[in-house]
Write a protein that holds these residues in place. Structure first.
Motif, PDB file in Angstrom:
ATOM      1  N   LEU A 244      74.416 -30.694  85.771  1.00  0.00           N
ATOM      2  CA  LEU A 244      72.994 -30.433  85.994  1.00  0.00           C
ATOM      3  C   LEU A 244      72.157 -30.957  84.834  1.00  0.00           C
ATOM      4  N   ALA A 245      72.641 -30.755  83.606  1.00  0.00           N
ATOM      5  CA  ALA A 245      71.918 -31.213  82.417  1.00  0.00           C
ATOM      6  C   ALA A 245      71.860 -32.744  82.363  1.00  0.00           C
ATOM      7  N   ILE A 246      72.985 -33.396  82.653  1.00  0.00           N
ATOM      8  CA  ILE A 246      73.024 -34.864  82.635  1.00  0.00           C
ATOM      9  C   ILE A 246      72.059 -35.438  83.662  1.00  0.00           C
ATOM     10  N   MET A 247      72.069 -34.863  84.859  1.00  0.00           N
ATOM     11  CA  MET A 247      71.165 -35.331  85.907  1.00  0.00           C
ATOM     12  C   MET A 247      69.710 -35.140  85.508  1.00  0.00           C
ATOM     13  N   SER A 248      69.415 -34.011  84.887  1.00  0.00           N
ATOM     14  CA  SER A 248      68.043 -33.716  84.462  1.00  0.00           C
ATOM     15  C   SER A 248      67.573 -34.700  83.401  1.00  0.00           C
ATOM     16  N   ILE A 249      68.440 -34.978  82.415  1.00  0.00           N
ATOM     17  CA  ILE A 249      68.082 -35.913  81.349  1.00  0.00           C
ATOM     18  C   ILE A 249      67.911 -37.324  81.911  1.00  0.00           C
TER      19      ILE A 249
END
Length: 259
Positions: A244-249
């Motif tokens: 989720l964090a990678i996608m958000s960044i």
């Protein structure tokens, strides 16, 4: 040399002194009222809820920092990009992921003493209600801290040394002021992400939203982590949050906009 000294004073020293001064005044008033009313035993420091005091102080500090930061940006020609709801929607899952991953990792660290921070947060919620607790811990305090660290301090450090120095420096100071190792480790890594978003998104509002979500998640969702049955469940949760964090960044910083 004089210009650098002025930047340090305006962006680091003055805001921090305002924060410390108003916090101590608020603490003094809180203790005085408590002593007169008999509701606080000053011989036992644990009876003083520091988050409640910080929340009250933050309400006054925000009123001062709002025009002061506008003046700071104008003097040092710090331009901010317009706020966009789309970008705000990207930083929310990023902040949630950082909070969950950080708290799960801290559970398995040998140093887990947070000097009663968690107890004071939940004591605030229990005494004054979820609404008041969230406003103080997840709104007022994060806004003030973002003004100090990703606003004044980041702006000054960026002018003096550039983006990498400003991200690392503000993260280190942010970790130090939490005054205990457990919270400091979490604050440092959270500060790295907050600093990165501050630089790439070029608007302080996004880091305020991130900080708000992280603190709110600590109150609402982190207690549920303890209900996870074992290490496998926690690893699965961390894996989901990392994705989720990678996608958000990736989605949130795909365009080359920066401080």
């Amino acid at each position: 040399m004089m210009k650098k000294i002025k930047i340090i004073l305006d962006g680091m020293v003055v805001p921090f002194l305002i924060y410390v001064g108003i916090t101590f005044i608020t603490l003094f008033a809180y203790e005085s009222v408590g002593m007169i009313s008999g509701t606080i035993d000053l011989t036992n420091p644990s009876n003083i809820n520091s988050f409640f005091v910080q929340g009250i102080a933050s309400a006054f500090i925000v009123v001062i920092f709002f025009p002061l930061y506008r003046r700071f940006k104008r003097i040092y020609e710090i331009k901010e990009d317009p706020f966009r709801v789309r970008k705000a929607l990207y930083v929310i899952p990023l902040a949630f992921s950082i909070c969950i991953i950080g708290n799960i990792v801290l559970m398995y660290m040998p140093v887990v003493d947070d000097n009663g921070v968690a107890e004071q947060i939940f004591d605030t919620v229990e005494k004054y209600g979820m609404g008041v607790g969230l406003v103080m811990v997840a709104v007022l305090i994060p806004i003030v801290e973002e003004y100090i660290f990703r606003g004044f301090m980041f702006g000054s450090a960026y002018i003096l040394k550039g983006e990498i120095f400003s991200i690392i420096f503000t993260s280190l100071v942010f970790a130090f002021v939490h005054m205990n190792l457990t919270q400091g480790i979490y604050a440092f890594f959270a500060g790295i992400f907050l600093g990165y978003v501050r630089y790439r998104y070029a608007n302080l509002t996004y880091t305020m939203i991130m900080h708000l979500v992280m603190n709110a998640s600590s109150i609402i969702f982190v207690p549920a982590i303890t209900l996870l049955s074992g290490v496998r469940d926690k690893i699965f949760m961390v894996a989901i949050c990392i994705v989720l964090a990678i996608m958000s960044i990736y989605k949130g910083t795909s365009k080359k906009e920066h401080f």
